[in-house]
Design a protein around this motif. Structure first.
Motif, PDB file in Angstrom:
ATOM      1  N   SER A 105      -8.430   1.399   3.303  1.00  0.00           N
ATOM      2  CA  SER A 105      -8.847   2.479   4.192  1.00  0.00           C
ATOM      3  C   SER A 105      -7.642   3.365   4.539  1.00  0.00           C
ATOM      4  N   ALA A 106      -7.924   4.521   5.119  1.00  0.00           N
ATOM      5  CA  ALA A 106      -6.851   5.434   5.524  1.00  0.00           C
ATOM      6  C   ALA A 106      -5.918   4.765   6.527  1.00  0.00           C
ATOM      7  N   GLU A 107      -6.476   3.984   7.446  1.00  0.00           N
ATOM      8  CA  GLU A 107      -5.650   3.330   8.451  1.00  0.00           C
ATOM      9  C   GLU A 107      -4.754   2.261   7.818  1.00  0.00           C
ATOM     10  N   GLN A 108      -5.291   1.527   6.847  1.00  0.00           N
ATOM     11  CA  GLN A 108      -4.477   0.517   6.150  1.00  0.00           C
ATOM     12  C   GLN A 108      -3.343   1.183   5.374  1.00  0.00           C
ATOM     13  N   VAL A 109      -3.651   2.285   4.699  1.00  0.00           N
ATOM     14  CA  VAL A 109      -2.624   3.008   3.937  1.00  0.00           C
ATOM     15  C   VAL A 109      -1.562   3.545   4.889  1.00  0.00           C
ATOM     16  N   ARG A 110      -1.999   4.133   5.989  1.00  0.00           N
ATOM     17  CA  ARG A 110      -1.047   4.674   6.967  1.00  0.00           C
ATOM     18  C   ARG A 110      -0.130   3.580   7.504  1.00  0.00           C
ATOM     19  N   TRP A 111      -0.710   2.444   7.844  1.00  0.00           N
ATOM     20  CA  TRP A 111       0.088   1.348   8.403  1.00  0.00           C
ATOM     21  C   TRP A 111       1.148   0.866   7.412  1.00  0.00           C
ATOM     22  N   HIS A 128      -7.054   9.487  -3.746  1.00  0.00           N
ATOM     23  CA  HIS A 128      -5.924   8.767  -3.152  1.00  0.00           C
ATOM     24  C   HIS A 128      -4.831   9.762  -2.738  1.00  0.00           C
ATOM     25  N   ALA A 129      -4.573  10.722  -3.625  1.00  0.00           N
ATOM     26  CA  ALA A 129      -3.520  11.700  -3.340  1.00  0.00           C
ATOM     27  C   ALA A 129      -3.858  12.507  -2.087  1.00  0.00           C
ATOM     28  N   ALA A 130      -5.128  12.894  -1.966  1.00  0.00           N
ATOM     29  CA  ALA A 130      -5.546  13.661  -0.789  1.00  0.00           C
ATOM     30  C   ALA A 130      -5.414  12.820   0.479  1.00  0.00           C
ATOM     31  N   LEU A 131      -5.731  11.528   0.359  1.00  0.00           N
ATOM     32  CA  LEU A 131      -5.616  10.633   1.514  1.00  0.00           C
ATOM     33  C   LEU A 131      -4.172  10.557   1.990  1.00  0.00           C
ATOM     34  N   VAL A 132      -3.246  10.345   1.043  1.00  0.00           N
ATOM     35  CA  VAL A 132      -1.837  10.228   1.413  1.00  0.00           C
ATOM     36  C   VAL A 132      -1.303  11.556   1.943  1.00  0.00           C
ATOM     37  N   GLU A 133      -1.692  12.659   1.309  1.00  0.00           N
ATOM     38  CA  GLU A 133      -1.230  13.978   1.764  1.00  0.00           C
ATOM     39  C   GLU A 133      -1.678  14.248   3.200  1.00  0.00           C
ATOM     40  N   ALA A 134      -2.895  13.812   3.534  1.00  0.00           N
ATOM     41  CA  ALA A 134      -3.398  14.025   4.890  1.00  0.00           C
ATOM     42  C   ALA A 134      -2.602  13.235   5.926  1.00  0.00           C
ATOM     43  N   LEU A 135      -1.972  12.139   5.464  1.00  0.00           N
ATOM     44  CA  LEU A 135      -1.211  11.293   6.381  1.00  0.00           C
ATOM     45  C   LEU A 135       0.254  11.695   6.490  1.00  0.00           C
ATOM     46  N   THR A 189      -6.591 -11.230   7.575  1.00  0.00           N
ATOM     47  CA  THR A 189      -7.871 -11.722   8.066  1.00  0.00           C
ATOM     48  C   THR A 189      -7.910 -11.679   9.585  1.00  0.00           C
ATOM     49  N   THR A 190      -6.742 -11.741  10.212  1.00  0.00           N
ATOM     50  CA  THR A 190      -6.644 -11.545  11.666  1.00  0.00           C
ATOM     51  C   THR A 190      -5.417 -10.680  11.931  1.00  0.00           C
ATOM     52  N   GLY A 191      -5.567  -9.661  12.783  1.00  0.00           N
ATOM     53  CA  GLY A 191      -4.436  -8.820  13.135  1.00  0.00           C
ATOM     54  C   GLY A 191      -4.000  -7.913  12.003  1.00  0.00           C
ATOM     55  N   ARG A 192      -2.888  -7.231  12.212  1.00  0.00           N
ATOM     56  CA  ARG A 192      -2.363  -6.309  11.213  1.00  0.00           C
ATOM     57  C   ARG A 192      -1.737  -7.067  10.050  1.00  0.00           C
ATOM     58  N   PRO A 193      -1.847  -6.513   8.823  1.00  0.00           N
ATOM     59  CA  PRO A 193      -1.188  -7.142   7.679  1.00  0.00           C
ATOM     60  C   PRO A 193       0.324  -7.201   7.876  1.00  0.00           C
ATOM     61  N   LYS A 194       0.926  -8.287   7.392  1.00  0.00           N
ATOM     62  CA  LYS A 194       2.380  -8.436   7.462  1.00  0.00           C
ATOM     63  C   LYS A 194       2.971  -8.216   6.076  1.00  0.00           C
ATOM     64  N   GLY A 195       4.124  -7.553   6.031  1.00  0.00           N
ATOM     65  CA  GLY A 195       4.791  -7.271   4.757  1.00  0.00           C
ATOM     66  C   GLY A 195       5.618  -8.452   4.300  1.00  0.00           C
ATOM     67  N   CYS A 196       5.187  -9.087   3.238  1.00  0.00           N
ATOM     68  CA  CYS A 196       5.849 -10.288   2.726  1.00  0.00           C
ATOM     69  C   CYS A 196       6.902  -9.879   1.689  1.00  0.00           C
ATOM     70  N   PHE A 566     -21.832  -8.366   3.192  1.00  0.00           N
ATOM     71  CA  PHE A 566     -20.460  -8.361   3.685  1.00  0.00           C
ATOM     72  C   PHE A 566     -19.655  -7.546   2.682  1.00  0.00           C
ATOM     73  N   THR A 567     -18.984  -6.506   3.140  1.00  0.00           N
ATOM     74  CA  THR A 567     -18.254  -5.642   2.222  1.00  0.00           C
ATOM     75  C   THR A 567     -16.827  -5.414   2.703  1.00  0.00           C
ATOM     76  N   GLU A 568     -15.998  -5.053   1.752  1.00  0.00           N
ATOM     77  CA  GLU A 568     -14.619  -4.701   2.073  1.00  0.00           C
ATOM     78  C   GLU A 568     -14.577  -3.383   2.844  1.00  0.00           C
ATOM     79  N   GLU A 569     -15.455  -2.454   2.449  1.00  0.00           N
ATOM     80  CA  GLU A 569     -15.474  -1.134   3.085  1.00  0.00           C
ATOM     81  C   GLU A 569     -15.783  -1.229   4.578  1.00  0.00           C
ATOM     82  N   ASP A 570     -16.670  -2.157   4.952  1.00  0.00           N
ATOM     83  CA  ASP A 570     -17.040  -2.317   6.360  1.00  0.00           C
ATOM     84  C   ASP A 570     -16.130  -3.291   7.102  1.00  0.00           C
ATOM     85  N   GLY A 571     -15.112  -3.797   6.416  1.00  0.00           N
ATOM     86  CA  GLY A 571     -14.139  -4.652   7.071  1.00  0.00           C
ATOM     87  C   GLY A 571     -14.510  -6.112   7.141  1.00  0.00           C
ATOM     88  N   HIS A 572     -15.631  -6.500   6.503  1.00  0.00           N
ATOM     89  CA  HIS A 572     -16.036  -7.905   6.544  1.00  0.00           C
ATOM     90  C   HIS A 572     -15.184  -8.776   5.621  1.00  0.00           C
TER      91      HIS A 572
END
Length: 598
Positions: A105-111, A128-135, A189-196, A566-572
């Motif tokens: 999602s846009a929020e995941q990409v931004r984060w 994808h390019a438009a999404l990143v450009e908007a951010l 699966t819980t909270g914000r993703p962590k960068g490993c 249950f879908t990825e798009e809806d966050g499930h």
């Protein structure tokens, strides 16, 4: 407390980076096809020499764009040849690849872009390019965005035309094994993703020992692997590196809608997948057999395959009668199933979730052994796996050679070895919680047998405690219920409740087949069929299969069929298709309540 280890089979280089493999392959196997890519609907080979030239060309463009050692570059694309090419090009200039799932999602990409401080991004599509450009107004560090569909790979090459080859060589030679290679963000699966943060050393230790332990599966000039898992996932990533390390031919498949046709065209000797892929193969074959009036033959063949595989693990082996039945069904059924998987393959590697003993024995019984493994992003992929010559179906195998698996007093699985991640990017608190005295606390619960084979029974944080005080590990029963052809997803509930229940979604493809077979209207939907007595009875059989794996106190007493997926798009679901239980619990709270009030 119990632990088990195996000696290392591969000596990790004291210096150098993964880019050394590209130059080695070009020198030792220049004309050997090491990649397969789809061009105008057909598979086209890429030799080791051509791959090295492509990597160098992209690396020169990155240098011209000002990408320097330690800079983070985001890579957002489906699985394709260009993904691997750019990954190695980023490493060639000393930079760090940050993969992003193309479904994010846009929020995941931004984060991710903000958290890692990326200076550039390579994306696949114009969307994808438009999404990143908007951010970009929120991301001042991002200087460049290249889009593969817009032809920016050529633009990158043209920009680097004036950069000398020597400069790429110097950059590559200046890298160290302990330099960061990538920052892979956990599924969250819980909270914000962590960068490993994973280093070149981590990949050397991981992939080098896998290739050595599974050497008969990685034969240069003969073996090939078709990759359709996302490169953004660490499982798909280690396979890319392992194929370059071996080296063997790697086919990169962007679109899985016609996977059976692609398997037949590419004809891999080794297949990589998650359990759902193998469940689909089995269920589709069974359904096709029933539609053709050969269902009884298929079921007898399946029982024979399972019995034959189980007998292989006994001192006396299969009986004469069983061997004869197996030979008959090999001609009638098994050979066709192997043909669906490409016709050349004898092995597959499965990870991401438990496969289940029944499927494990079925596939080994038809002559296509699925080697199950277990790993996490923090362990650079597989940390245990079943060896090709000593498989124990139902387990996730022995430790990666050179590493240690320990079971703590509370049952938690702890890991130690050179393949373990260095840190969570910019998050010392989370790093300190996860890495204690050099041991990584996985959060998974499991057990080790006397030969060091690991069995995973669940997640510590996912353990449910019923009102009666019974601890329930959801994964065991969920995976078994999900193995049924009609079931798409299953989530067990019951924390603080009087009994265990389940939310179930149906596979729309197989529901349509079921409706046709049972003479329901052609336009039937989940909503119109969810209370159908025959359908409920069929789903109950799936639940009964799951209940057979656990005690009565842990068994599912009631289930509810949902009208939504249950879908990825809806966050499930996460991008790796793990359930986000907190999201599902919140969104389907009324359905959960209905289990206990109606």
């Amino acid at each position: 407390m119990r632990e088990f280890s195996l000696p290392a089979l591969y000596e990790v280089p004291s210096d150098g980076t993964l880019t050394d493999l590209v130059r080695r392959n070009a020198a030792q196997h220049p004309d050997t096809p090491l990649f397969g890519r789809r061009v105008d609907g057909a598979w086209q080979d890429v030799t080791a020499r051509r791959f090295a030239a492509d990597v160098r060309e992209s690396a020169k463009g990155l240098i011209a764009a000002g990408v320097g050692p330690g800079d983070r570059v985001v890579l957002m694309s489906r699985t394709r040849y260009e993904w691997v090419r750019l990954d190695f090009a980023i490493w060639s200039v000393g930079a760090v690849t940050v993969p992003v799932f193309e479904t994010s999602s846009a929020e995941q990409v931004r984060w991710i872009l903000a958290d890692c401080g990326a200076v550039a991004a390579v994306v696949e599509s114009k969307e994808h390019a438009a999404l990143v450009e908007a951010l970009r107004p929120e991301l001042p560090a991002v200087r460049e965005v290249w889009c593969l569909e817009a032809g920016d790979l050529d633009r990158l090459a043209a920009a680097g035309a004036g950069v000398a080859d020597r400069e790429v060589e110097e950059r590559s030679a200046g890298g160290r094994a302990d330099d960061p290679a990538t920052i892979v963000y956990t599924s969250g699966t819980t909270g914000r993703p962590k960068g490993c943060v994973l280093t070149h050393r981590n990949f050397f230790a991981e992939c080098g020992n896998i290739v050595e332990r599974l050497k008969p599966l990685f034969r240069t000039g003969d073996s090939s692997l078709l990759l359709f898992l996302p490169g953004a996932h660490v499982f798909g990533r280690i396979v890319q590196v392992a194929c370059v390390m071996a080296p063997i031919k790697l086919g990169c498949l962007e679109d899985t809608r016609h996977l059976t046709d692609e398997l037949a065209a590419f004809r891999p000797t080794l297949v990589l997948g998650v359990p759902r892929v193998f469940e689909k193969v089995y269920n589709a074959a069974r359904m096709t057999a029933y539609e053709g009036g050969r269902g009884a033959v298929f079921d007898r063949a399946a029982r024979t395959a399972v019995a034959y595989s189980r007998a292989l693990d006994t001192p006396q082996g299969p009986s004469l009668g069983l061997r004869l039945r197996h030979r008959l069904f090999d001609r009638l059924v098994f050979a066709r199933l192997r043909g669906v998987l490409g016709g050349r393959g004898e092995y597959a590697i499965s990870g991401g979730a438990p496969l289940g003993e029944r499927l494990g024995h079925f596939f080994r019984g038809i002559g296509f052994t699925v080697l199950e493994g277990y790993g996490l992003t923090e362990s650079c992929g597989a940390t245990t796996f079943n060896p090709w010559d000593r498989q124990k179906i139902g387990t996730v195998g022995q430790p990666l050679p050179g590493s240690v698996v320990r079971i703590d007093d509370d049952g938690e699985v702890l890991l130690h070895g050179e393949h373990l991640f260095r840190e969570y990017w910019g998050n010392p608190e989370a790093t300190a919680q996860a890495l204690v005295d050099g041991w990584f606390r996985t959060g998974d619960v499991g057990s080790l047998d006397g030969d060091g084979y690991l069995t995973i029974t669940g997640r510590k944080k996912e353990i449910l405690v019923t009102a009666g005080g019974k601890n329930v590990a959801p994964a065991v029963i969920e995976d078994r219920i999900r193995a049924h052809a009609l079931v798409a997803e299953c989530m067990v509930v019951g924390d603080g409740r009087p009994f265990v229940g389940a939310l179930i979604t149906l596979d729309e493809e197989f529901l349509a087949r079921w409706a046709k077979e049972h003479r329901r209207p052609a336009d039937s939907t989940v909503a119109s069929l969810r209370l159908d007595p025959e359908l409920l009875a069929e789903v109950q059989r799936a639940v009964d299969e799951g209940n057979a794996q656990v005690s009565r106190a842990e068994s599912v007493r009631k289930f509810r069929i949902l009208t939504r997926q249950f879908t990825e798009e809806d966050g499930h679901l996460t991008p790796s298709l793990k359930l986000r239980r907190n999201v599902v619990t919140k969104e389907f709270a009324e359905d959960i309540e209905a289990l206990y009030t109606t």
